[in-house]
Design an enzyme around this catalytic site. Structure first.
Site, PDB file in Angstrom:
ATOM      1  N   ASP A   1      -8.009  -5.168  -0.030  1.00 32.51           N
ATOM      2  CA  ASP A   1      -8.502  -6.035  -1.114  1.00 32.51           C
ATOM      3  C   ASP A   1      -8.163  -7.503  -0.914  1.00 32.51           C
ATOM      4  O   ASP A   1      -8.638  -8.351  -1.666  1.00 32.51           O
ATOM      5  CB  ASP A   1      -7.909  -5.557  -2.453  1.00 32.51           C
ATOM      6  CG  ASP A   1      -8.438  -4.179  -2.810  1.00 32.51           C
ATOM      7  OD1 ASP A   1      -7.624  -3.244  -2.931  1.00 32.51           O
ATOM      8  OD2 ASP A   1      -9.669  -4.039  -2.900  1.00 32.51           O
TER       9      ASP A   1
ATOM     10  N   HIS B   1       0.853  -1.196   0.000  1.00 26.59           N
ATOM     11  CA  HIS B   1       0.000   0.000   0.000  1.00 26.59           C
ATOM     12  C   HIS B   1       0.882   1.237   0.000  1.00 26.59           C
ATOM     13  O   HIS B   1       1.936   1.246   0.617  1.00 26.59           O
ATOM     14  CB  HIS B   1      -0.894   0.017   1.259  1.00 26.59           C
ATOM     15  CG  HIS B   1      -2.057   0.931   1.133  1.00 26.59           C
ATOM     16  ND1 HIS B   1      -1.963   2.286   1.335  1.00 26.59           N
ATOM     17  CD2 HIS B   1      -3.339   0.681   0.772  1.00 26.59           C
ATOM     18  CE1 HIS B   1      -3.155   2.832   1.131  1.00 26.59           C
ATOM     19  NE2 HIS B   1      -3.992   1.905   0.790  1.00 26.59           N
TER      20      HIS B   1
HETATM   21  C1  SDX Z   1      -6.234   0.151  -2.869  1.00 25.71           C
HETATM   22  O1  SDX Z   1      -4.407   4.651  -2.050  1.00 25.71           O
HETATM   23  C2  SDX Z   1      -5.344   4.052  -1.401  1.00 25.71           C
HETATM   24  O2  SDX Z   1      -5.740   4.476  -0.378  1.00 25.71           O
HETATM   25  C3  SDX Z   1      -5.938   2.823  -2.145  1.00 25.71           C
HETATM   26  C4  SDX Z   1      -6.929   2.003  -1.345  1.00 25.71           C
HETATM   27  C5  SDX Z   1      -8.205   2.792  -1.066  1.00 25.71           C
HETATM   28  O3  SDX Z   1      -8.896   2.433  -0.124  1.00 25.71           O
HETATM   29  O4  SDX Z   1      -8.544   3.669  -1.896  1.00 25.71           O
HETATM   30  O5  SDX Z   1      -6.377   1.574  -0.129  1.00 25.71           O
HETATM   31  C6  SDX Z   1      -7.367   0.778  -2.141  1.00 25.71           C
HETATM   32  O6  SDX Z   1      -6.015   0.497  -4.002  1.00 25.71           O
HETATM   33  C7  SDX Z   1      -5.348  -0.842  -2.146  1.00 25.71           C
HETATM   34  C8  SDX Z   1      -4.147  -1.326  -3.041  1.00 25.71           C
HETATM   35  C9  SDX Z   1      -4.679  -2.415  -3.985  1.00 25.71           C
HETATM   36  N1  SDX Z   1      -3.649  -2.800  -4.960  1.00 25.71           N
HETATM   37  C10 SDX Z   1      -2.996  -3.969  -4.894  1.00 25.71           C
HETATM   38  O7  SDX Z   1      -3.157  -4.800  -3.990  1.00 25.71           O
HETATM   39  C11 SDX Z   1      -2.050  -4.248  -6.071  1.00 25.71           C
HETATM   40  C12 SDX Z   1      -0.730  -4.832  -5.552  1.00 25.71           C
HETATM   41  N2  SDX Z   1      -0.022  -3.772  -4.797  1.00 25.71           N
HETATM   42  C13 SDX Z   1       0.955  -3.002  -5.503  1.00 25.71           C
HETATM   43  O8  SDX Z   1       0.887  -2.911  -6.880  1.00 25.71           O
HETATM   44  C14 SDX Z   1       1.472  -1.780  -4.729  1.00 25.71           C
HETATM   45  O9  SDX Z   1       1.773  -2.199  -3.466  1.00 25.71           O
HETATM   46  C15 SDX Z   1       0.582  -0.549  -4.649  1.00 25.71           C
HETATM   47  C16 SDX Z   1       0.096  -0.116  -6.008  1.00 25.71           C
HETATM   48  C17 SDX Z   1      -0.579  -0.822  -3.770  1.00 25.71           C
HETATM   49  C18 SDX Z   1       1.417   0.574  -4.031  1.00 25.71           C
HETATM   50  O10 SDX Z   1       2.384   0.902  -4.938  1.00 25.71           O
HETATM   51  P1  SDX Z   1       3.554   1.956  -4.597  1.00 25.71           P
HETATM   52  O11 SDX Z   1       3.283   2.661  -3.321  1.00 25.71           O
HETATM   53  O12 SDX Z   1       3.800   2.771  -5.825  1.00 25.71           O
HETATM   54  O13 SDX Z   1       4.775   1.018  -4.288  1.00 25.71           O
HETATM   55  P2  SDX Z   1       5.781   0.502  -5.378  1.00 25.71           P
HETATM   56  O14 SDX Z   1       5.048  -0.058  -6.542  1.00 25.71           O
HETATM   57  O15 SDX Z   1       6.785   1.573  -5.622  1.00 25.71           O
HETATM   58  O16 SDX Z   1       6.467  -0.742  -4.603  1.00 25.71           O
HETATM   59  C19 SDX Z   1       7.563  -0.511  -3.701  1.00 25.71           C
HETATM   60  C20 SDX Z   1       8.359  -1.818  -3.745  1.00 25.71           C
HETATM   61  C21 SDX Z   1       8.757  -2.226  -5.172  1.00 25.71           C
HETATM   62  O17 SDX Z   1       9.932  -3.032  -5.061  1.00 25.71           O
HETATM   63  P3  SDX Z   1      11.386  -2.330  -5.344  1.00 25.71           P
HETATM   64  O18 SDX Z   1      11.280  -1.673  -6.722  1.00 25.71           O
HETATM   65  O19 SDX Z   1      11.577  -1.336  -4.225  1.00 25.71           O
HETATM   66  O20 SDX Z   1      12.355  -3.475  -5.315  1.00 25.71           O
HETATM   67  O21 SDX Z   1       7.534  -2.907  -3.263  1.00 25.71           O
HETATM   68  C22 SDX Z   1       7.332  -3.844  -4.326  1.00 25.71           C
HETATM   69  C23 SDX Z   1       7.664  -3.138  -5.610  1.00 25.71           C
HETATM   70  O22 SDX Z   1       8.074  -4.067  -6.605  1.00 25.71           O
HETATM   71  N3  SDX Z   1       5.929  -4.236  -4.253  1.00 25.71           N
HETATM   72  C24 SDX Z   1       5.478  -5.487  -4.417  1.00 25.71           C
HETATM   73  C25 SDX Z   1       4.087  -5.394  -4.216  1.00 25.71           C
HETATM   74  N4  SDX Z   1       3.735  -4.131  -3.959  1.00 25.71           N
HETATM   75  C26 SDX Z   1       4.892  -3.406  -3.985  1.00 25.71           C
HETATM   76  N5  SDX Z   1       6.108  -6.637  -4.698  1.00 25.71           N
HETATM   77  C27 SDX Z   1       5.335  -7.751  -4.792  1.00 25.71           C
HETATM   78  N6  SDX Z   1       3.981  -7.761  -4.604  1.00 25.71           N
HETATM   79  C28 SDX Z   1       3.330  -6.595  -4.328  1.00 25.71           C
HETATM   80  N7  SDX Z   1       2.010  -6.601  -4.161  1.00 25.71           N
END
Ligand code: SDX
Length: 420
Positions: free
Chosen positions: A355, A298
Site C-alpha cells: 500500500d 506486515h
Molecule cells: C495489507 O495480510 C495481508 O496479506 C494483507 C495485505 C494483502 O495483500 O492482503 O498484504 C494487504 O493489508 C498490507 C498492510 C496494510 N496496512 C498498513 O500499512 C497499516 C500499518 N501497518 C500496521 O498497522 C501493521 O504493520 C499491520 C496491521 C500491517 C500488521 O500488524 P501486526 O502483524 O499485528 O503487527 P503489530 O501490530 O503487532 O506490530 C508489531 C510491532 C508493534 O510494536 P510493539 O508493540 O512490538 O512495540 O510493530 C509496530 C507495532 O506498534 N508496528 C508499527 C507499524 N506496524 C507495526 N509501528 C509503526 N508504524 C507501523 N506501520
C-alpha cells in the site's frame, strides 16, 4: 505421518503433522479438544492455518510471492490481468483460445441490469465507493438467484469494474460510461472512469499497463483478513456475491486494504506540515501516540514486500512517462529511507508494504483517494473468487472458532425492584 507431542496435565498426546509442498509445517489440532478438552489461543490467528490451499504461496522471510507457483514479478512483467485472473481461478495460465473465450465471457457480462443503475441514485453524493461496491455486489444476488457458480464467478469479475467505475462517476456527478467491447479489462476501467459522452476517450497505454500491474500485484495474498472473511462467510453456504461483499467490507479497514488511502492522507499531512519526515517517524515510534506509518509493516513479510519493490519502480515509470513530479513521492522515499535506517523499524522488521506506493500511482492516474481501496478490491477479486471456489470444492465444515470465556460465573436473576 510425522507427529508432535503435547503434554497437558501430565498426559501425553500425539498430534498429526502436515508438511506442505514448500516445506511449511502444520500441527493438526482438529482432534485436540476431543482428546484433551483444551483449545488453543492465537490472537489474530498469527500462527493458525485455516486450511490447505493450492492458490498462493508467500515466504515472508524471503519476500517471496507466487500465484499457482508463478513468481509475481514475472506475472507483473509479462502477463495481463485477465491471464492472472484465469490462473488464480482455474489453476493454469490460459492458452490463447482459453484466454479469448474468457475475455469474451467477461465482455459479455460487463453490463449491469439497467434497474441496478437506479440503485446509485439512492446513495448520497459523498457515499464512500467501498460502501457502494459492497452493497452492489451483494445486490447482484437478487438479479441472479439461481446458483450457477461458474457463471456467477464470471459475472462478478465482469461487473465489479463497472460498479466501481459507476461509483466513481456518481461521486463526480458525471454520466455513467458503459463498457466498450473492444477494450481490455483495464482499458475499460479507465474508459468507464474517465471517458465522457461528449468526446472519444483514448486509453493511454502507460496508464493501461500500470493498471494491469496494479491489479496483478493485488490479485491474491493467501489467507489475509479479507480472503479469510470470504472463506468464513462462504463456509456457511452463503452465495458468492454475499461472500465477496463481506470480503470487500473487511478490506476497507485502514489496517488492511484501506491503508493505501491512509498512506496518501498521511503523505499529504506531512507535506502540508512542512515535509518534516523525521517528526512523523518519531510519532510512529512513540507509544503514547496512536500514529502509525501507514503502508509500513506486515503480518507476514518480515523482509521487503515484493509488491512494494515492483510498485516503487512502476511509480517512477508512470510519473516519468506522464511528466508528473509529485512531492508526495519524494516524501515517501524520504520516509522509507529514514525508517529503514531506524532501529525501531529494523528491530520490528517493518518495511514498506503493497500500500505504500500504490496510492501515488493511482493519484498520478487521476484516481481520487477514496477510490484506492476499490482498486485494491478489483485486483483482489480473482483471488477472493479462487479461494471461495477452492473452499466450495473441499466441502468444508462451517468455520466456527472457539473461545476462552472470562465473564461472570453463573448467578441468579435479580428482579428490577431489588436492583437498587
Ligand atoms: C495489507 O495480510 C495481508 O496479506 C494483507 C495485505 C494483502 O495483500 O492482503 O498484504 C494487504 O493489508 C498490507 C498492510 C496494510 N496496512 C498498513 O500499512 C497499516 C500499518 N501497518 C500496521 O498497522 C501493521 O504493520 C499491520 C496491521 C500491517 C500488521 O500488524 P501486526 O502483524 O499485528 O503487527 P503489530 O501490530 O503487532 O506490530 C508489531 C510491532 C508493534 O510494536 P510493539 O508493540 O512490538 O512495540 O510493530 C509496530 C507495532 O506498534 N508496528 C508499527 C507499524 N506496524 C507495526 N509501528 C509503526 N508504524 C507501523 N506501520
Amino acid at each position: 505421518m510425522a507427529t508432535a507431542k503435547l503434554i497437558l496435565e501430565g498426559k501425553e498426546h500425539e498430534l498429526p503433522v502436515y508438511v506442505g509442498t514448500e516445506n511449511e509445517v502444520g500441527i493438526d489440532i482438529t482432534e485436540l479438544r476431543n482428546k484433551t478438552g483444551a483449545i488453543t489461543l492465537d490472537s489474530g490467528y498469527a500462527n493458525t492455518g485455516a486450511c490447505f490451499s493450492n492458490i498462493t504461496y508467500i515466504d515472508g522471510e524471503k519476500g517471496i510471492l507466487r500465484y499457482r507457483g508463478y513468481p509475481v514479478d514475472q506475472l507483473a512483467e509479462h502477463a495481463k490481468f485477465t491471464e492472472v485472473a484465469h490462473l488464480l481461478m482455474y489453476g493454469e495460465l490460459p492458452s490463447l483460445q482459453q484466454l479469448l473465450k474468457f475475455r469474451e465471457e467477461l465482455t459479455y457480462h460487463s453490463m449491469l441490469h439497467e434497474d441496478m443503475n437506479k440503485f446509485f441514485e439512492g446513495f448520497p453524493r459523498g457515499a464512500h465507493p467501498m460502501a457502494i461496491l459492497s452493497a452492489m455486489v451483494a445486490s447482484l444476488s437478487t438479479y441472479y438467484p439461481e446458483s450457477d457458480e461458474r457463471r456467477d464467478m464470471i459475472r462478478l469479475l465482469a461487473k465489479a469494474k463497472t460498479i466501481a467505475a459507476f461509483a466513481y462517476k456518481k461521486s463526480v456527478g458525471q454520466p455513467f460510461m458503459y463498457p466498450r467491447n473492444e477494450l481490455s479489462y483495464c482499458g475499460n476501467i479507465l474508459h468507464m472512469m474517465f471517458g465522457v459522452p461528449c468526446e472519444a476517450y483514448h486509453v493511454d497505454p502507460v496508464l493501461e499497463d500500470a493498471m494491469h500491474v496494479l491489479l496483478i500485484l493485488h490479485a491474491d495474498h493467501e489467507q489475509n483478513c479479507s480472503t479469510s472473511t470470504v472463506r468464513m462467510v462462504g463456509s456457511s453456504g452463503a452465495n458468492l456475491y454475499a461472500s465477496i461483499s463481506a470480503g470487500i467490507c473487511a478490506l476497507w479497514g485502514p489496517l488492511h486494504g484501506g491503508a493505501n488511502q491512509a498512506v496518501i492522507e498521511m503523505l499529504q499531512q506531512i507535506h502540508s506540515d512542512g515535509g518534516d519526515v523525521s517528526k512523523y517517524v518519531a510519532m510512529a515510534k512513540d507509544k503514547t501516540s496512536s500514529f502509525r506509518l501507514s503502508g509500513f509493516g506486515h503480518r507476514v513479510y518480515k523482509n521487503f514486500d515484493p509488491r512494494a519493490k515492483i510498485l516503487r519502480k512502476t511509480c517512477d515509470n508512470v510519473l516519468a512517462r506522464l511528466g508528473i513530479h509529485d512531492p508526495l513521492l519524494d516524501i515517501a522515499k524520504k520516509l522509507e529511507e529514514i525508517a529503514l535506517r531506524d532501529e525501531y523499524f529494523i528491530e520490528r522488521k517493518l518495511y514498506p508494504n503493497v500500500d505504500f506506493y500504490s496510492g501515488i500511482i493511482y493519484k498520478a492516474m487521476g484516481i481520487p483517494a477514496d477510490m484506492f481501496t476499490v482498486m485494491f478490491a478489483l485486483g483482489r477479486l480473482p483471488g477472493w473468487i479462487a479461494h471461495w471456489k477452492e473452499l466450495r470444492e473441499e466441502k468444508p465444515r462451517i468455520n466456527r472458532p472457539r473461545q476462552i470465556y472470562r465473564g461472570e460465573n453463573v448467578r441468579e436473576f435479580v428482579p428490577i425492584e431489588k436492583r437498587g
